[in-house]
Scaffold this active site. Sequence first.
Site, short mmCIF file in Angstrom:
data_model
loop_
_atom_site.label_atom_id
_atom_site.label_comp_id
_atom_site.label_asym_id
_atom_site.label_seq_id
_atom_site.Cartn_x
_atom_site.Cartn_y
_atom_site.Cartn_z
N HIS A 1 0.81 -1.22 0.00
CA HIS A 1 0.00 0.00 0.00
C HIS A 1 0.85 1.27 0.00
O HIS A 1 0.33 2.36 -0.25
CB HIS A 1 -0.99 0.00 1.18
N SER B 1 4.56 2.44 7.92
CA SER B 1 4.16 1.34 7.05
C SER B 1 5.33 0.82 6.24
O SER B 1 6.04 1.60 5.60
CB SER B 1 3.04 1.78 6.11
N ASP C 1 -0.14 -7.39 1.44
CA ASP C 1 0.40 -6.05 1.68
C ASP C 1 1.93 -6.09 1.76
O ASP C 1 2.54 -5.51 2.66
CB ASP C 1 -0.17 -5.43 2.94
#
Length: 588
Positions: free
Chosen positions: A331, A454, A378
Site C-alpha cells: 500500500h 508502514s 500487503d
Amino acid sequence: MAKKILCVVVVLSLSAGAAFAAYANPKKTKPKTGLAGLLSRISAYMNSDPVVRSRVTAVAAVRGGIPTDQGEDLDQRLLDRVAYLRDRVLAAADPREEAALRRVYQALSVSQLVQAMELPLEPDMRAEAKAALKAWSQLKHAPPLPPSLKEYLGSLPDQPGDKDFVAAGWARYCRELTATMAPGKTVDASGRVPHRDTANLDEALQGLRRTWTERAVTEADAAKAHFLAGFTYSELARSQLKGVAAPPPDATVRRPLPADETPGPAARPSKKVAAPVAAPDETESRFNPRFVYSKAAKSVVLIICAAEDGNGELGSGSFIDASGGVLTNAHVVIRDSTRKPWPNIRVYLKPAKLTGDNTVDLSSPVNAEVSSYDSALDLALLKLDRAPADVSPLELADPESVEIGDKVAAIGHPEQGGLWTLTTGVVSSLIADIGNVKGKSVFQTDASINRGNSGGPLLNSSGDIVGVNTLMSRKAADGLAITSVNFAVKADVARRWMAKSGTKVAFAAPPPAGQSAAAPPPVAASVPPVKLIETSAGAGAKKVAKEVVSESKPFSREDVIAQAIKEMEDLESEMRGEVDKRRSNLNP
C-alpha cells in the site's frame, strides 16, 4: 508433608487424551506446545469476528461465578483467596502457601469448565472439558473431595446445572479450601514481578473475563470463553508463581558478576572499553533499544512516491539482500486509484548523522521501481537503480522463536514525528489470516506505529526482522478510540512470498545455546536520546514517563512529499535545459 501436598498439583491440558496422562502423572514434563497452543487458541478466539464485533455493554453482565442458595458467589470466594496468596507467594514462596494457591487455581479451573458445559458448548470442547473434570476428580485432594462431588464429576451429565453441582458438594469443598488461615508474617513483594508466562496468563484471563462480563456475546461464544478460562487457570496452577526479581529502575543494562567475583568498595569503571553498545542476551532484561537502533537503523529507508498531479505516499522499508532489494508494504508503493505502482518512487538512505533539517538529511535519493507485490498480503519488493556500496541488509528472524510478551522495536518515519524514529513495545498477540486473507499471519504489538511506519521493520532484541509493520487500529465501529493495537506481517509470511517472487532469504542463525548475539562493531549511526516528559496527573501531581524519541525534528508528510516532487521537477527542468543546449549546438 509439603512435598506430598505439592505432588497432587493438577495438570490440565488442551486435549482429553493428554489430560488423562497428565493427571495420572502430575510430574510429567509439560508438552512444549501446551502454553503456546493455549495462548494461540485464546488469541484466535479474542480476535474472531463475533467477539470483535460484539457490542460493549454499559453495565457488566449479571452472570458471574457459581452461586449457592444463600447467594454467595463461590468463584469470588476463590478469587479473594488468590488475591491474598499471590503476593505472599511472589515475595516469600512458602511451600504451603504455594501449594494452597495452586489448589485454588485448580478449583477455579473446574468451576469455569462446569460453567462452560452449562452453555451451548461445541461437542469437541464439551468432550475435552468432561474428560478433564473426570480425571481431576480421580486424584487425591487436600482437603479431600466430598464423595458425592467425586461421583458427580466422574459421571458428569452433558449439560450440568449450578444447583446440582453445588448440591453435590462443590460449595462445601470451596469453603474448606478457603477456610480461615492463621495470620502469616508480613511480606514485601515490591522487589518481585510475575514470571513472563504467568503475566501472559493473567492478561489472557482478564480478556476472557471481559468477554462474558462486558460484551454482548452469544451464549455459544460465552461458553468458549469459560472453556478457555478453565484451561488458563489450569496452566496457572502449574506455572512459575514465585516470580522473578524486578528489573532495576534505571535503563542501564548491567551484566551480572560471575559467581566467584564480588564488587569491591567504590569500584571504578574498568579501563577496558567494550563495544559502545552491548548486545543483549536471550533474556528479557537484556533487550537494549540502543543496540537494536545502532544495528538496524542504517538499513531502514524512507520511501517517497509521487505523481505529476501532486499526490503522493510516504512509507518505510528495509534492505533485505546484498543487491539492495527493499522490502516494504504494497500500500506504500501501489496507488489506490490506479492499482498500479506510483510513477515516481524514490528511496532515501539514513545519513550518518541526522541534523533535523530535511533539506540536508534527505539528500541523494535513489530511484526505484516495484519488482513484485501482493496487495492481499500487503507486501512489495523494490529494486533500486543503483545499490549502495555499503548496503547492510537486515536478516529475518524465525517467528517460531518469538513469543507473546517478547520486547520488540520499530524504526520508521511516523507522520508528525521525526525521521528514523525508534519506538519500543512487546509482541501482544498472534493472529492468523487477518482480514480473512489466507496465509496473512501477523503479530499484534503495542509498539507505537503510525502513518509513515508502514513497510518498516518490527525488530527483535538481536536487530532482526520479526515482522513488516502494516496496520494500526485507531477507532472502533462505535467511534471509541483504540490505542496500542498495531500489526506486523510475520517474517515467515514475507519469506515465503519473496521466495515465490524469486528472492530467497534465509532466517538469521540463532545464537548458540547460552550465548547472546555478538556485539556489533562501533558505528557512526546516532541513537535517539531518552527524553523525560512531565505530564499533569491531577491536582498538584506530576507523572514522569520515559519516551524514546527521534533526534530528528517533526516533519509534515505533505511537506516531505512536496519537497520530493519539487526536486523531481527541478531535475526534469535541468535535464530539459541540457537537452535544449545540445540541440542548439547540433543546429547552429
